[in-house]
Design a protein around this motif. Structure first.
Motif, PDB file in Angstrom:
ATOM      1  N   GLN A 183      -1.781  55.134  60.818  1.00  0.00           N
ATOM      2  CA  GLN A 183      -2.517  55.212  59.568  1.00  0.00           C
ATOM      3  C   GLN A 183      -1.580  54.835  58.425  1.00  0.00           C
ATOM      4  O   GLN A 183      -0.366  55.023  58.519  1.00  0.00           O
ATOM      5  CB  GLN A 183      -3.049  56.619  59.321  1.00  0.00           C
ATOM      6  CG  GLN A 183      -4.215  57.005  60.200  1.00  0.00           C
ATOM      7  CD  GLN A 183      -4.759  58.368  59.860  1.00  0.00           C
ATOM      8  OE1 GLN A 183      -4.011  59.294  59.590  1.00  0.00           O
ATOM      9  NE2 GLN A 183      -6.079  58.510  59.890  1.00  0.00           N
ATOM     10  N   THR A 184      -2.171  54.313  57.355  1.00  0.00           N
ATOM     11  CA  THR A 184      -1.411  54.030  56.146  1.00  0.00           C
ATOM     12  C   THR A 184      -1.624  55.192  55.188  1.00  0.00           C
ATOM     13  O   THR A 184      -2.754  55.615  54.962  1.00  0.00           O
ATOM     14  CB  THR A 184      -1.860  52.710  55.503  1.00  0.00           C
ATOM     15  OG1 THR A 184      -1.636  51.647  56.444  1.00  0.00           O
ATOM     16  CG2 THR A 184      -1.090  52.409  54.231  1.00  0.00           C
ATOM     17  N   VAL A 185      -0.519  55.701  54.652  1.00  0.00           N
ATOM     18  CA  VAL A 185      -0.586  56.817  53.720  1.00  0.00           C
ATOM     19  C   VAL A 185       0.038  56.400  52.400  1.00  0.00           C
ATOM     20  O   VAL A 185       0.832  55.454  52.353  1.00  0.00           O
ATOM     21  CB  VAL A 185       0.147  58.065  54.278  1.00  0.00           C
ATOM     22  CG1 VAL A 185      -0.514  58.555  55.548  1.00  0.00           C
ATOM     23  CG2 VAL A 185       1.617  57.788  54.524  1.00  0.00           C
ATOM     24  N   THR A 186      -0.323  57.086  51.329  1.00  0.00           N
ATOM     25  CA  THR A 186       0.370  56.908  50.057  1.00  0.00           C
ATOM     26  C   THR A 186       1.149  58.184  49.792  1.00  0.00           C
ATOM     27  O   THR A 186       0.635  59.291  49.982  1.00  0.00           O
ATOM     28  CB  THR A 186      -0.586  56.596  48.890  1.00  0.00           C
ATOM     29  OG1 THR A 186      -1.546  57.640  48.774  1.00  0.00           O
ATOM     30  CG2 THR A 186      -1.282  55.276  49.073  1.00  0.00           C
ATOM     31  N   ILE A 187       2.398  57.987  49.383  1.00  0.00           N
ATOM     32  CA  ILE A 187       3.303  59.108  49.139  1.00  0.00           C
ATOM     33  C   ILE A 187       4.090  58.861  47.865  1.00  0.00           C
ATOM     34  O   ILE A 187       4.166  57.729  47.373  1.00  0.00           O
ATOM     35  CB  ILE A 187       4.299  59.314  50.312  1.00  0.00           C
ATOM     36  CG1 ILE A 187       5.197  58.073  50.489  1.00  0.00           C
ATOM     37  CG2 ILE A 187       3.567  59.641  51.597  1.00  0.00           C
ATOM     38  CD1 ILE A 187       6.348  58.273  51.476  1.00  0.00           C
ATOM     39  N   ASP A 188       4.661  59.901  47.317  1.00  0.00           N
ATOM     40  CA  ASP A 188       5.750  59.769  46.350  1.00  0.00           C
ATOM     41  C   ASP A 188       6.842  60.706  46.820  1.00  0.00           C
ATOM     42  O   ASP A 188       6.576  61.658  47.552  1.00  0.00           O
ATOM     43  CB  ASP A 188       5.315  60.030  44.904  1.00  0.00           C
ATOM     44  CG  ASP A 188       4.603  61.344  44.683  1.00  0.00           C
ATOM     45  OD1 ASP A 188       5.199  62.392  44.986  1.00  0.00           O
ATOM     46  OD2 ASP A 188       3.465  61.326  44.182  1.00  0.00           O
ATOM     47  N   LYS A 238       5.763  56.664  41.405  1.00  0.00           N
ATOM     48  CA  LYS A 238       4.447  56.074  41.605  1.00  0.00           C
ATOM     49  C   LYS A 238       4.219  56.001  43.108  1.00  0.00           C
ATOM     50  O   LYS A 238       5.147  55.777  43.879  1.00  0.00           O
ATOM     51  CB  LYS A 238       4.383  54.689  40.975  1.00  0.00           C
ATOM     52  CG  LYS A 238       4.470  54.736  39.474  1.00  0.00           C
ATOM     53  CD  LYS A 238       4.254  53.394  38.850  1.00  0.00           C
ATOM     54  CE  LYS A 238       4.314  53.531  37.335  1.00  0.00           C
ATOM     55  NZ  LYS A 238       4.140  52.249  36.675  1.00  0.00           N
ATOM     56  N   PRO A 239       2.968  56.182  43.530  1.00  0.00           N
ATOM     57  CA  PRO A 239       2.690  56.185  44.969  1.00  0.00           C
ATOM     58  C   PRO A 239       3.073  54.870  45.644  1.00  0.00           C
ATOM     59  O   PRO A 239       2.893  53.799  45.073  1.00  0.00           O
ATOM     60  CB  PRO A 239       1.178  56.392  45.041  1.00  0.00           C
ATOM     61  CG  PRO A 239       0.753  56.853  43.699  1.00  0.00           C
ATOM     62  CD  PRO A 239       1.782  56.396  42.725  1.00  0.00           C
ATOM     63  N   ILE A 240       3.619  55.001  46.832  1.00  0.00           N
ATOM     64  CA  ILE A 240       3.902  53.827  47.657  1.00  0.00           C
ATOM     65  C   ILE A 240       3.113  53.985  48.955  1.00  0.00           C
ATOM     66  O   ILE A 240       2.821  55.096  49.389  1.00  0.00           O
ATOM     67  CB  ILE A 240       5.408  53.656  47.956  1.00  0.00           C
ATOM     68  CG1 ILE A 240       5.960  54.871  48.704  1.00  0.00           C
ATOM     69  CG2 ILE A 240       6.184  53.385  46.688  1.00  0.00           C
ATOM     70  CD1 ILE A 240       7.356  54.656  49.257  1.00  0.00           C
ATOM     71  N   LYS A 241       2.761  52.851  49.560  1.00  0.00           N
ATOM     72  CA  LYS A 241       2.034  52.864  50.820  1.00  0.00           C
ATOM     73  C   LYS A 241       3.020  52.734  51.968  1.00  0.00           C
ATOM     74  O   LYS A 241       3.936  51.914  51.910  1.00  0.00           O
ATOM     75  CB  LYS A 241       1.023  51.728  50.881  1.00  0.00           C
ATOM     76  CG  LYS A 241      -0.158  51.927  49.969  1.00  0.00           C
ATOM     77  CD  LYS A 241      -1.168  50.811  50.136  1.00  0.00           C
ATOM     78  CE  LYS A 241      -2.347  51.025  49.213  1.00  0.00           C
ATOM     79  NZ  LYS A 241      -3.337  49.954  49.335  1.00  0.00           N
ATOM     80  N   VAL A 242       2.802  53.534  53.003  1.00  0.00           N
ATOM     81  CA  VAL A 242       3.636  53.498  54.205  1.00  0.00           C
ATOM     82  C   VAL A 242       2.705  53.537  55.405  1.00  0.00           C
ATOM     83  O   VAL A 242       1.858  54.429  55.510  1.00  0.00           O
ATOM     84  CB  VAL A 242       4.584  54.728  54.258  1.00  0.00           C
ATOM     85  CG1 VAL A 242       5.360  54.754  55.558  1.00  0.00           C
ATOM     86  CG2 VAL A 242       5.519  54.734  53.066  1.00  0.00           C
ATOM     87  N   ARG A 268       5.409  64.064  48.796  1.00  0.00           N
ATOM     88  CA  ARG A 268       4.032  64.509  48.600  1.00  0.00           C
ATOM     89  C   ARG A 268       3.113  63.494  49.261  1.00  0.00           C
ATOM     90  O   ARG A 268       3.207  62.297  49.006  1.00  0.00           O
ATOM     91  CB  ARG A 268       3.683  64.631  47.124  1.00  0.00           C
ATOM     92  CG  ARG A 268       2.221  65.036  46.930  1.00  0.00           C
ATOM     93  CD  ARG A 268       1.869  65.350  45.506  1.00  0.00           C
ATOM     94  NE  ARG A 268       2.211  64.264  44.607  1.00  0.00           N
ATOM     95  CZ  ARG A 268       1.690  64.114  43.397  1.00  0.00           C
ATOM     96  NH1 ARG A 268       0.829  64.984  42.948  1.00  0.00           N
ATOM     97  NH2 ARG A 268       2.053  63.120  42.630  1.00  0.00           N
ATOM     98  N   LEU A 269       2.213  63.975  50.118  1.00  0.00           N
ATOM     99  CA  LEU A 269       1.212  63.137  50.766  1.00  0.00           C
ATOM    100  C   LEU A 269       0.017  63.050  49.833  1.00  0.00           C
ATOM    101  O   LEU A 269      -0.696  64.023  49.621  1.00  0.00           O
ATOM    102  CB  LEU A 269       0.819  63.732  52.120  1.00  0.00           C
ATOM    103  CG  LEU A 269      -0.239  62.973  52.925  1.00  0.00           C
ATOM    104  CD1 LEU A 269       0.200  61.538  53.204  1.00  0.00           C
ATOM    105  CD2 LEU A 269      -0.522  63.712  54.226  1.00  0.00           C
ATOM    106  N   LEU A 304      -9.504  51.616  51.013  1.00  0.00           N
ATOM    107  CA  LEU A 304      -9.856  52.709  50.112  1.00  0.00           C
ATOM    108  C   LEU A 304      -9.157  53.963  50.580  1.00  0.00           C
ATOM    109  O   LEU A 304      -9.053  54.216  51.773  1.00  0.00           O
ATOM    110  CB  LEU A 304     -11.365  52.938  50.122  1.00  0.00           C
ATOM    111  CG  LEU A 304     -12.219  51.737  49.699  1.00  0.00           C
ATOM    112  CD1 LEU A 304     -13.676  52.029  49.932  1.00  0.00           C
ATOM    113  CD2 LEU A 304     -11.964  51.392  48.245  1.00  0.00           C
ATOM    114  N   GLY A 305      -8.679  54.759  49.651  1.00  0.00           N
ATOM    115  CA  GLY A 305      -7.983  55.993  50.029  1.00  0.00           C
ATOM    116  C   GLY A 305      -8.901  57.184  49.854  1.00  0.00           C
ATOM    117  O   GLY A 305      -9.761  57.197  48.991  1.00  0.00           O
TER     118      GLY A 305
END
Length: 174
Positions: free
Chosen positions: A68-73, A91-95, A157-158, A167-168
């Motif tokens: 899965q792709t998540v956004t984190i900071d 700022k959130p990054i996608k991983v 932070r997730l 879409l998140g």
């Protein structure tokens, strides 16, 4: 400006002390509003050697899963959770989990039953961070940012899990 001058005159010089950085980070993401050492908690240790604790348990969906792709900071340090900061993403990054674009220990931390909106501190041993080479891994500056065999500390932070169409969900849980 006049208000600051009045406030400064009203206070004694002993009361005018520099504020800690976290005290003036108004508007910074919640993952970056760091608790002090006095709030340290007992770390959970996994079989791989990763150690972590939840600063805030997420109330959103989760946990994230491999592929899965998540956004984190996050914020990352050497020499402890309040040590030398070497990386910060406000700022959130996608991983994409499983692509090995981040340290293996950070992925493991995110996959260890962490829900959206959660903030977690994790201690990565060298085997789950940058290993015996450090970072950068080669060249004349090898190991200059992260020394060889260093423990690395993250507060992450997730923010969301991204659906296949980009879409998140969970973005409203911060």
């Amino acid at each position: 400006m006049q208000l600051l001058a009045i406030a400064a005159l009203a206070c004694s010089t002993q009361a005018l002390k520099p504020m800690p950085r976290r005290a003036w980070m108004v508007g910074a993401p919640a993952a970056l509003a760091m608790p002090t050492q006095a709030h340290a908690q007992e770390l959970t240790k996994t079989a791989s050697g990763l150690e972590y604790y939840d600063v805030k348990v997420g109330q959103g969906d989760g946990p994230a899963k491999l592929d899965q792709t998540v956004t984190i900071d996050y914020v990352a340090w050497l020499n402890g959770f309040e040590g030398k900061e070497f990386s910060r993403f406000e700022k959130p990054i996608k991983v994409k989990l499983g692509e090995k674009k981040v340290a293996p220990g950070l992925e493991e931390c995110l996959l260890a039953d962490m829900n959206i909106g959660g903030t977690r501190r994790c201690k990565l041993p060298p085997s789950l961070a940058y290993g015996s080479t450090g970072y950068p891994k080669s060249g004349e500056k090898a190991g200059s940012i992260i020394p060889p065999n260093a423990d690395v500390y993250f507060q992450v932070r997730l923010r969301s899990v991204v659906l296949s169409k980009g879409l998140g969900f969970g973005l409203n849980v911060i």
